[in-house]
Design a protein around this motif. Structure first.
Motif, PDB file in Angstrom:
ATOM      1  N   GLN A   1       0.831  -1.207   0.000  1.00 49.51           N
ATOM      2  CA  GLN A   1       0.000   0.000   0.000  1.00 49.51           C
ATOM      3  C   GLN A   1       0.868   1.261   0.000  1.00 49.51           C
ATOM      4  O   GLN A   1       0.575   2.225  -0.731  1.00 49.51           O
ATOM      5  CB  GLN A   1      -0.922  -0.008   1.231  1.00 49.51           C
ATOM      6  N   GLU A   2       1.934   1.226   0.820  1.00 54.88           N
ATOM      7  CA  GLU A   2       2.824   2.375   0.851  1.00 54.88           C
ATOM      8  C   GLU A   2       3.517   2.569  -0.505  1.00 54.88           C
ATOM      9  O   GLU A   2       3.683   3.705  -0.983  1.00 54.88           O
ATOM     10  CB  GLU A   2       3.867   2.191   1.955  1.00 54.88           C
ATOM     11  N   HIS A   3       3.921   1.464  -1.107  1.00 56.11           N
ATOM     12  CA  HIS A   3       4.551   1.547  -2.426  1.00 56.11           C
ATOM     13  C   HIS A   3       3.596   2.133  -3.458  1.00 56.11           C
ATOM     14  O   HIS A   3       3.974   3.006  -4.266  1.00 56.11           O
ATOM     15  CB  HIS A   3       5.009   0.151  -2.846  1.00 56.11           C
ATOM     16  N   ASN A   4       2.351   1.657  -3.433  1.00 58.18           N
ATOM     17  CA  ASN A   4       1.350   2.174  -4.378  1.00 58.18           C
ATOM     18  C   ASN A   4       1.105   3.665  -4.140  1.00 58.18           C
ATOM     19  O   ASN A   4       0.921   4.445  -5.087  1.00 58.18           O
ATOM     20  CB  ASN A   4       0.052   1.383  -4.256  1.00 58.18           C
ATOM     21  N   LYS A   5       1.103   4.056  -2.854  1.00 56.44           N
ATOM     22  CA  LYS A   5       0.905   5.477  -2.532  1.00 56.44           C
ATOM     23  C   LYS A   5       2.071   6.323  -3.059  1.00 56.44           C
ATOM     24  O   LYS A   5       1.868   7.416  -3.624  1.00 56.44           O
ATOM     25  CB  LYS A   5       0.777   5.636  -1.014  1.00 56.44           C
ATOM     26  N   LEU A   6       3.270   5.792  -2.887  1.00 59.50           N
ATOM     27  CA  LEU A   6       4.435   6.497  -3.405  1.00 59.50           C
ATOM     28  C   LEU A   6       4.404   6.605  -4.927  1.00 59.50           C
ATOM     29  O   LEU A   6       4.776   7.643  -5.503  1.00 59.50           O
ATOM     30  CB  LEU A   6       5.722   5.789  -2.961  1.00 59.50           C
ATOM     31  N   LEU A   7       3.950   5.537  -5.559  1.00 57.23           N
ATOM     32  CA  LEU A   7       3.832   5.586  -7.015  1.00 57.23           C
ATOM     33  C   LEU A   7       2.816   6.638  -7.439  1.00 57.23           C
ATOM     34  O   LEU A   7       3.028   7.380  -8.419  1.00 57.23           O
ATOM     35  CB  LEU A   7       3.422   4.203  -7.557  1.00 57.23           C
TER      36      LEU A   7
ATOM     37  N   ASP B   1       1.963   9.299  -5.652  1.00 56.57           N
ATOM     38  CA  ASP B   1       2.572  10.606  -5.377  1.00 56.57           C
ATOM     39  C   ASP B   1       3.604  10.963  -6.455  1.00 56.57           C
ATOM     40  O   ASP B   1       3.690  12.115  -6.908  1.00 56.57           O
ATOM     41  CB  ASP B   1       3.240  10.589  -4.002  1.00 56.57           C
ATOM     42  N   ASN B   2       4.381   9.982  -6.845  1.00 56.38           N
ATOM     43  CA  ASN B   2       5.389  10.217  -7.884  1.00 56.38           C
ATOM     44  C   ASN B   2       4.735  10.628  -9.191  1.00 56.38           C
ATOM     45  O   ASN B   2       5.212  11.559  -9.896  1.00 56.38           O
ATOM     46  CB  ASN B   2       6.237   8.968  -8.070  1.00 56.38           C
ATOM     47  N   SER B   3       3.639   9.964  -9.497  1.00 55.45           N
ATOM     48  CA  SER B   3       2.934  10.304 -10.739  1.00 55.45           C
ATOM     49  C   SER B   3       2.379  11.719 -10.670  1.00 55.45           C
ATOM     50  O   SER B   3       2.456  12.497 -11.656  1.00 55.45           O
ATOM     51  CB  SER B   3       1.812   9.290 -10.972  1.00 55.45           C
ATOM     52  N   SER B   4       1.833  12.076  -9.500  1.00 57.35           N
ATOM     53  CA  SER B   4       1.289  13.428  -9.342  1.00 57.35           C
ATOM     54  C   SER B   4       2.395  14.477  -9.421  1.00 57.35           C
ATOM     55  O   SER B   4       2.250  15.528 -10.075  1.00 57.35           O
ATOM     56  CB  SER B   4       0.564  13.529  -7.999  1.00 57.35           C
ATOM     57  N   LEU B   5       3.520  14.201  -8.756  1.00 52.92           N
ATOM     58  CA  LEU B   5       4.637  15.136  -8.794  1.00 52.92           C
ATOM     59  C   LEU B   5       5.206  15.273 -10.205  1.00 52.92           C
ATOM     60  O   LEU B   5       5.591  16.377 -10.643  1.00 52.92           O
ATOM     61  CB  LEU B   5       5.735  14.664  -7.833  1.00 52.92           C
ATOM     62  N   SER B   6       5.220  14.155 -10.906  1.00 48.59           N
ATOM     63  CA  SER B   6       5.708  14.201 -12.287  1.00 48.59           C
ATOM     64  C   SER B   6       4.798  15.065 -13.151  1.00 48.59           C
ATOM     65  O   SER B   6       5.265  15.858 -14.008  1.00 48.59           O
ATOM     66  CB  SER B   6       5.790  12.787 -12.877  1.00 48.59           C
ATOM     67  N   ALA B   7       3.506  14.962 -12.904  1.00 49.77           N
ATOM     68  CA  ALA B   7       2.560  15.789 -13.670  1.00 49.77           C
ATOM     69  C   ALA B   7       2.729  17.266 -13.337  1.00 49.77           C
ATOM     70  O   ALA B   7       2.700  18.144 -14.221  1.00 49.77           O
ATOM     71  CB  ALA B   7       1.137  15.336 -13.372  1.00 49.77           C
ATOM     72  N   VAL B   8       2.919  17.567 -12.025  1.00 51.74           N
ATOM     73  CA  VAL B   8       3.126  18.966 -11.602  1.00 51.74           C
ATOM     74  C   VAL B   8       4.425  19.507 -12.200  1.00 51.74           C
ATOM     75  O   VAL B   8       4.497  20.654 -12.686  1.00 51.74           O
ATOM     76  CB  VAL B   8       3.155  19.052 -10.064  1.00 51.74           C
ATOM     77  N   CYS B   9       5.471  18.659 -12.143  1.00 48.63           N
ATOM     78  CA  CYS B   9       6.768  19.059 -12.687  1.00 48.63           C
ATOM     79  C   CYS B   9       6.661  19.356 -14.177  1.00 48.63           C
ATOM     80  O   CYS B   9       7.201  20.372 -14.688  1.00 48.63           O
ATOM     81  CB  CYS B   9       7.793  17.969 -12.426  1.00 48.63           C
ATOM     82  N   GLN B  10       5.937  18.526 -14.879  1.00 49.85           N
ATOM     83  CA  GLN B  10       5.776  18.734 -16.324  1.00 49.85           C
ATOM     84  C   GLN B  10       4.987  20.002 -16.604  1.00 49.85           C
ATOM     85  O   GLN B  10       5.301  20.765 -17.537  1.00 49.85           O
ATOM     86  CB  GLN B  10       5.064  17.504 -16.932  1.00 49.85           C
ATOM     87  N   ASP B  11       4.009  20.257 -15.758  1.00 52.76           N
ATOM     88  CA  ASP B  11       3.213  21.489 -15.925  1.00 52.76           C
ATOM     89  C   ASP B  11       4.062  22.718 -15.661  1.00 52.76           C
ATOM     90  O   ASP B  11       3.986  23.727 -16.403  1.00 52.76           O
ATOM     91  CB  ASP B  11       2.021  21.445 -14.968  1.00 52.76           C
ATOM     92  N   LEU B  12       4.882  22.644 -14.632  1.00 56.51           N
ATOM     93  CA  LEU B  12       5.756  23.780 -14.323  1.00 56.51           C
ATOM     94  C   LEU B  12       6.770  24.018 -15.439  1.00 56.51           C
ATOM     95  O   LEU B  12       7.082  25.166 -15.786  1.00 56.51           O
ATOM     96  CB  LEU B  12       6.484  23.535 -12.999  1.00 56.51           C
ATOM     97  N   ARG B  13       7.303  22.942 -15.991  1.00 60.23           N
ATOM     98  CA  ARG B  13       8.227  23.099 -17.096  1.00 60.23           C
ATOM     99  C   ARG B  13       7.560  23.755 -18.305  1.00 60.23           C
ATOM    100  O   ARG B  13       8.155  24.597 -18.998  1.00 60.23           O
ATOM    101  CB  ARG B  13       8.797  21.740 -17.493  1.00 60.23           C
ATOM    102  N   SER B  14       6.334  23.353 -18.522  1.00 66.17           N
ATOM    103  CA  SER B  14       5.605  23.960 -19.660  1.00 66.17           C
ATOM    104  C   SER B  14       5.402  25.450 -19.441  1.00 66.17           C
ATOM    105  O   SER B  14       5.569  26.275 -20.354  1.00 66.17           O
ATOM    106  CB  SER B  14       4.253  23.260 -19.849  1.00 66.17           C
ATOM    107  N   ARG B  15       5.016  25.771 -18.174  1.00 61.88           N
ATOM    108  CA  ARG B  15       4.821  27.193 -17.855  1.00 61.88           C
ATOM    109  C   ARG B  15       6.146  27.964 -17.975  1.00 61.88           C
ATOM    110  O   ARG B  15       6.181  29.101 -18.464  1.00 61.88           O
ATOM    111  CB  ARG B  15       4.265  27.353 -16.455  1.00 61.88           C
ATOM    112  N   LEU B  16       7.253  27.358 -17.503  1.00 61.49           N
ATOM    113  CA  LEU B  16       8.554  28.023 -17.594  1.00 61.49           C
ATOM    114  C   LEU B  16       8.942  28.270 -19.053  1.00 61.49           C
ATOM    115  O   LEU B  16       9.432  29.367 -19.408  1.00 61.49           O
ATOM    116  CB  LEU B  16       9.611  27.148 -16.900  1.00 61.49           C
TER     117      LEU B  16
END
Length: 491
Positions: free
Chosen positions: A457-463, A465-480
């Motif tokens: 469960q913790e691993h799935n949660k981390l995955l 979170d990682n997916s969400s952070l990756s999406a945020v990171c990609q959005d920020l890069r696009s904005r930059l």
């Protein structure tokens, strides 16, 4: 079978003569003929009364006691009266014990088999008697005709019961073991009756003790000792019928047919017996017989056989048919050669040698004595091994009387039972330890599964979170990238 609703006032009671599965049995007169009246003493006996009323109202056979009718107030059954009493009383309790021949013995067993086969083949629902024993086999016509009685324990053959009905000495092992059982339990009881009428001995009387001792012995494979000089076809039939496995026993129809084929070697079964207190001119001569004498259990009535009638041969404890006062007289009516003639019946011999096998499994006295240690505790001489003295006081075998053979037999049986008790207790302790080990292993496995589940469960949660952070990171890069493109000077 047609039966009537009988008015109680039409019955003239004479005397109480016995007991059945329920209530007291009275001799009485109804419409000018002797009858037996079976009553109930309490509401608790009403179920057995209704069982017997229902079952007897369905049957009509010359070897089954007749039911004439019943009364509602008070509740009672009006049945055929057996002027010669029970087969048990004739074998063991009459005074003096009457003579009878092997022809009579074979005829009684044939008639019993015929009546039971009728019950087993009834339509649409067959019946199991469940309590076949000599006290429930009545004699009429100067002892030549046998009738089955006491249907208080009978049940439909489709009903596989697990309660322990019947009497220990004649009871099939699957009945008191609590197993589902069928009509083959009657076949087992029949084989014990056959042995009893041939030897004129009570089955398992050498075991002594309570009914539990008999049941324990039968459960372990003990059967009555084989009979010396008994023709092989009869012995084979008897041992087949008391086989441990019900499926290996013949049907009662087969038993009846086999006995019928053997009867041609035993003429004279229709000769009246010279019964004590029995008048040849009248059936109402003050006889004290009853429709059922179920209270005459194997542990409460003792016959006065002579010492030589109790004799056994040394070879395996087999019983010898002797021409004693209380035995079946083999001379001159039934010469020993006639037993041999039956053995020479080629068809039966070939059948028995090809298909039948004996299931007698008894423990010899020497085998029992090998289990007894002569030394007790603290070096003192004692027949009771020290290991058994550690048992609970009520379970410890009592020291026997060294001058009493019967006491030694009981003691040896107690030692054997104590051995089995200790063995079973050891097995139980081992199984309990194993159970605790398995429970501990299961608990550890459950903990590991819970830990694994939490980590997953913790691993799935981390995955996630990682997916969400990756999406945020990609959005920020696009904005930059967009901001950087907007801030460049026009070229």
């Amino acid at each position: 079978m047609v039966f009537e609703d009988i008015q109680y006032d039409d019955i003239l009671f004479e005397a109480a003569v016995g007991r059945g599965t329920f209530g007291v049995v009275f001799k009485a007169v109804w419409r000018g003929k002797d009858v037996a009246i079976k009553t109930i003493e309490s509401d608790a006996e009403r179920n057995a009364f209704l069982v017997e009323l229902r079952q007897l109202s369905r049957v009509s056979h010359p070897n089954i006691v007749k039911l004439y009718g019943s009364c509602d107030d008070p509740v009672c059954l009006v049945m055929e009266y057996a002027e010669c009493g029970s087969l048990y009383n004739l074998l063991h309790s009459a005074d003096p014990l009457p003579h009878y021949t092997a022809a009579h013995a074979m005829s009684w067993c044939l008639q019993c088999a015929d009546g039971v086969a009728y019950l087993h083949n009834m339509k649409p629902k067959a019946l199991i008697h469940r309590d076949l024993k000599p006290p429930n086999l009545l004699l009429v016509a100067r002892g030549t005709v046998l009738k089955i009685c006491d249907f208080g324990t009978a049940c439909d053959i489709q009903t596989y019961m697990t309660n322990n009905k019947g009497s220990a000495a004649w009871m099939a092992p699957e009945v008191f073991e609590g197993s589902n059982y069928s009509e083959k339990c009657d076949v087992f009881s029949w084989s014990i009756i056959l042995w009893e009428v041939i030897t004129r001995r009570k089955p398992f009387e050498e075991i002594g003790g309570s009914a539990f001792c008999i049941m324990w012995a039968v459960h372990r494979g003990t059967r009555p000792p084989l009979i010396k000089d008994l023709p092989e076809p009869i012995e084979t039939l008897m041992t087949r019928c008391w086989d441990k496995e019900p499926s290996q026993r013949p049907s009662m129809s087969e038993v009846r047919d086999t006995m019928g084929s053997l009867m041609k070697y035993f003429p004279g079964s229709d000769e009246p017996l010279n019964l004590p207190h029995q008048s040849s001119s009248s059936n109402r001569s003050g006889s004290s017989s009853a429709t059922s004498t179920g209270s005459c259990a194997d542990e409460t009535i003792h016959s006065n056989r002579s010492d030589d009638a109790k004799h056994r041969s040394a070879s395996g404890g087999e019983e010898t048919l002797q021409n004693t006062e209380n035995r079946i007289p083999l001379q001159p009516r039934t010469p020993k050669a006639r037993w041999a003639a039956v053995s020479r019946t080629s068809s039966l011999e070939s059948q028995s040698s090809a298909h039948f096998s004996s299931s007698v499994n008894t423990c010899s006295q020497s085998e029992l004595r090998m289990t007894i240690s002569p030394t007790g505790t603290e070096g003192s001489e004692s027949p009771v091994p020290s290991v058994y003295l550690k048992l609970d006081h009520q379970l410890q075998p009592l020291a026997p009387c060294p001058n009493s053979h019967e006491s030694m037999m009981v003691f040896e049986q107690h030692i054997r039972m104590a051995q089995d008790y200790l063995r079973v207790q050891s097995e139980i302790a081992h199984l309990l330890n194993r159970k605790e080990e398995l429970m501990a292993e299961l608990e550890q496995e459950q903990k590991e599964q819970q830990t694994s589940s939490r980590l997953i469960q913790e691993h799935n949660k981390l995955l996630e979170d990682n997916s969400s952070l990756s999406a945020v990171c990609q959005d920020l890069r696009s904005r930059l990238s967009l901001i950087q493109s907007q801030n460049q000077p026009y070229s």
